[in-house]
Design a protein around this motif. Structure first.
Motif, PDB file in Angstrom:
ATOM      1  N   GLY A  45       0.712  -1.116  -0.153  1.00  0.00           N
ATOM      2  CA  GLY A  45       0.213  -0.087   0.058  1.00  0.00           C
ATOM      3  C   GLY A  45       0.831   1.149  -0.054  1.00  0.00           C
ATOM      4  O   GLY A  45       1.888   1.361   0.818  1.00  0.00           O
ATOM      5  N   ASP A 102      -7.802   6.198  -0.932  1.00  0.00           N
ATOM      6  CA  ASP A 102      -6.655   6.089  -1.695  1.00  0.00           C
ATOM      7  C   ASP A 102      -5.244   6.633  -0.956  1.00  0.00           C
ATOM      8  O   ASP A 102      -5.169   7.618  -1.406  1.00  0.00           O
ATOM      9  N   MET A 103      -4.778   5.630  -0.190  1.00  0.00           N
ATOM     10  CA  MET A 103      -5.165   4.237   0.268  1.00  0.00           C
ATOM     11  C   MET A 103      -4.587   3.985   1.585  1.00  0.00           C
ATOM     12  O   MET A 103      -4.342   2.995   1.861  1.00  0.00           O
ATOM     13  N   MET A 133      -6.374   0.961   3.495  1.00  0.00           N
ATOM     14  CA  MET A 133      -5.706  -0.473   3.129  1.00  0.00           C
ATOM     15  C   MET A 133      -4.615  -0.461   3.920  1.00  0.00           C
ATOM     16  O   MET A 133      -4.317  -1.464   4.562  1.00  0.00           O
ATOM     17  N   SER A 174      -2.964  -5.389  -4.028  1.00  0.00           N
ATOM     18  CA  SER A 174      -3.062  -4.193  -3.526  1.00  0.00           C
ATOM     19  C   SER A 174      -4.260  -3.389  -3.696  1.00  0.00           C
ATOM     20  O   SER A 174      -5.185  -4.066  -3.738  1.00  0.00           O
ATOM     21  N   GLU A 175      -4.196  -2.055  -4.254  1.00  0.00           N
ATOM     22  CA  GLU A 175      -5.522  -1.365  -4.222  1.00  0.00           C
ATOM     23  C   GLU A 175      -6.459  -1.577  -5.414  1.00  0.00           C
ATOM     24  O   GLU A 175      -5.952  -2.226  -6.321  1.00  0.00           O
ATOM     25  N   SER A 176      -7.649  -0.927  -5.293  1.00  0.00           N
ATOM     26  CA  SER A 176      -8.673  -1.131  -6.223  1.00  0.00           C
ATOM     27  C   SER A 176      -9.165  -2.636  -6.629  1.00  0.00           C
ATOM     28  O   SER A 176      -9.069  -2.657  -7.893  1.00  0.00           O
ATOM     29  N   THR A 205      -0.866   0.911 -10.700  1.00  0.00           N
ATOM     30  CA  THR A 205      -0.646   0.859  -9.408  1.00  0.00           C
ATOM     31  C   THR A 205       0.986   0.397  -9.155  1.00  0.00           C
ATOM     32  O   THR A 205       1.416   0.223 -10.210  1.00  0.00           O
ATOM     33  N   SER A 247      -8.214  -4.480  -2.348  1.00  0.00           N
ATOM     34  CA  SER A 247      -8.423  -4.048  -1.042  1.00  0.00           C
ATOM     35  C   SER A 247      -9.764  -3.856  -0.546  1.00  0.00           C
ATOM     36  O   SER A 247     -10.528  -2.810  -0.879  1.00  0.00           O
TER      37      SER A 247
END
Length: 448
Positions: free
Chosen positions: A90, A123-124, A127, A184-186, A392, A408
């Motif tokens: 993150g 964002d983020m 997480m 990781s994100e999204s 990312t 996430s």
């Protein structure tokens, strides 16, 4: 024989649900605004994360390429030494926020009406907080994952990643030894389609990044004189062609799977490979859910900045523009060739920043575990694959052979649009969504 791991059903301890809210709020209050060009300082947030990890008995390391641009890495040993490692990462930086536009101080981390408010809430830093809460719960309850879990909190994701994941991949690859996959994100957020369905898109790909600088050169001169070599006119013509270009449909395996799985929710069947298949007509039948895939059925190129001239009656000798380009996995060559054609003979272009496109298998055990973790805590939810339109830190970590997914988890209520909150005004995340995220992330990381 591998040590027996704690059953997944036990879940995170109650304290972790309080901690994730506190950590999210605390991290938001640490202003890590990344304005680009090196104007950011993530170290205070990195030190905060490292302190929380050390309190739980972990041994994090802080690493900097540039003073103040700190990253944190820690490895949690698994019970099966033969299993490949899993990366969970993150970023610590955030995009700028104009306080005058917000209803709260964007760096207050205020908890109000069941929501945590502030830049980074989705964002983020949410997480980041989930990761800390899960690891600290494991320490208190004696849980160990099956695989080694390597955690990285990174700098500079909101710009070039040169001080963050790029630096880690290039200079500290040894810290990621044995790691084959990352999350990781999204991904794994609730998408309400307006018809009562709750979709949970889990990312298995990213379009490549192609930020371009266009330069037109011509003959400088007086503004009153005829000039067939006007650099501004040449640039404007190229930018107009680029902005008006309709890229052809290119369906990658992940996007094709997303179209089929989302379509199945609405009883649609389609032969995506059939000659004459109209993807735009198909998307129209998906209603709001089309937004999950509409930006990833084609490459794209959007003009974003123009710079030319210094006086109204002087024709400048050069003019420049920036283009935000994105290309699908397997279609970078087409992107390059098309830009050569659209810019024409009088305008040169070069990459201002380029990163690869990514794709990840949908039939992997890891992807199955992500789907299962979502279903356990959102049984009415429908996990679906998708490809991110942007990018990312997974791009940089892919240089180490790490396959990246977007995961996430957040359970968002109707009326709170997850995607609209990214880089938006009044960014906020529900406390309940953070609790859901901790439970799902804990379940996934134990069983992955």
């Amino acid at each position: 024989m591998a040590e027996q791991q704690t059953p997944a059903a036990e879940g995170p301890d109650a304290l972790s649900l309080d901690e994730v809210v506190t950590y999210t709020s605390d991290l938001i209050r640490i202003d890590t605004t990344n304005r680009g060009g090196g104007d950011c300082r993530e170290r205070p947030a990195a030190e905060y994360c490292a302190a929380r990890l050390a309190e739980a008995g972990h041994e994090p390391v802080l690493l900097e390429r540039t003073e103040g641009r700190a990253n944190v890495v820690v490895r949690v040993p698994g019970t099966d030494p033969t299993a490949p490692g899993l990366l969970v990462h993150g970023h610590l930086d955030v995009v700028p926020a104009q306080a005058a536009d917000w209803s709260v101080d964007p760096f207050s981390g205020e908890v109000r009406d069941g929501l945590v408010w502030g830049r980074g809430a989705v964002d983020m830093k949410n997480m980041d907080a989930m990761i800390l809460a899960v690891l600290n719960s494991w320490h208190r309850t004696g849980v160990r994952p099956r695989r080694d879990v390597v955690v990285a909190f990174t700098a500079d994701e909101e710009a070039s990643a040169e001080d963050g994941s790029g630096f880690l991949a290039e200079r500290h690859a040894d810290l990621f030894a044995g790691v084959t996959e990352g999350v990781s994100e999204s991904g794994a957020f609730t998408f309400h389609d307006g018809s009562g369905n709750e979709l949970y898109p889990i990312a298995a790909g990213e379009r490549g990044t192609a930020w371009l600088e266009l330069t037109a050169r011509g003959r400088a001169g007086h503004g009153s004189k005829a000039n067939a070599e006007n650099a501004v006119s040449r640039l404007a013509a190229a930018v107009t062609r680029i902005g008006a270009h309709r890229w052809p449909v290119r369906l990658t395996p992940v996007v094709s799977a997303a179209l089929k799985d989302i379509g199945a929710v609405y009883g649609l069947e389609a032969d995506l490979d059939a000659p004459g298949f109209d993807v735009d007509a198909y998307l129209a039948k998906l209603g709001p859910a089309a937004s999950l895939v509409a930006s990833t059925v084609r490459n794209s190129s959007n003009p974003t900045t123009l710079n030319a001239g210094y006086k109204v009656n002087v024709i400048p000798g050069s003019a420049t523009a920036m283009i935000d380009g994105r290309f699908l996995p397997g279609h970078e060559d087409e992107f390059r060739a098309t830009m050569d054609e659209l810019t024409g003979p009088d305008v040169a272009w070069e990459f201002h920043h380029r990163e690869t496109a990514l794709t990840a298998p949908l039939d992997s055990p890891t992807y199955a575990r992500m789907r299962e973790a979502v279903r356990e805590f959102a049984p009415e939810g429908i996990p679906v694959p998708y490809c991110m339109s942007g990018g990312t830190d997974a791009k940089q970590f892919s240089r180490l052979g790490i396959t990246g997914y977007g995961f996430s988890p957040l359970r968002m209520p109707p009326g709170l649009d997850y995607n609209a909150l990214f880089h938006g005004v009044d960014e906020r995340v529900p406390v309940d969504a953070l609790h859901f995220g901790v439970r799902v992330l804990d379940r996934f990381l134990r069983t992955a």
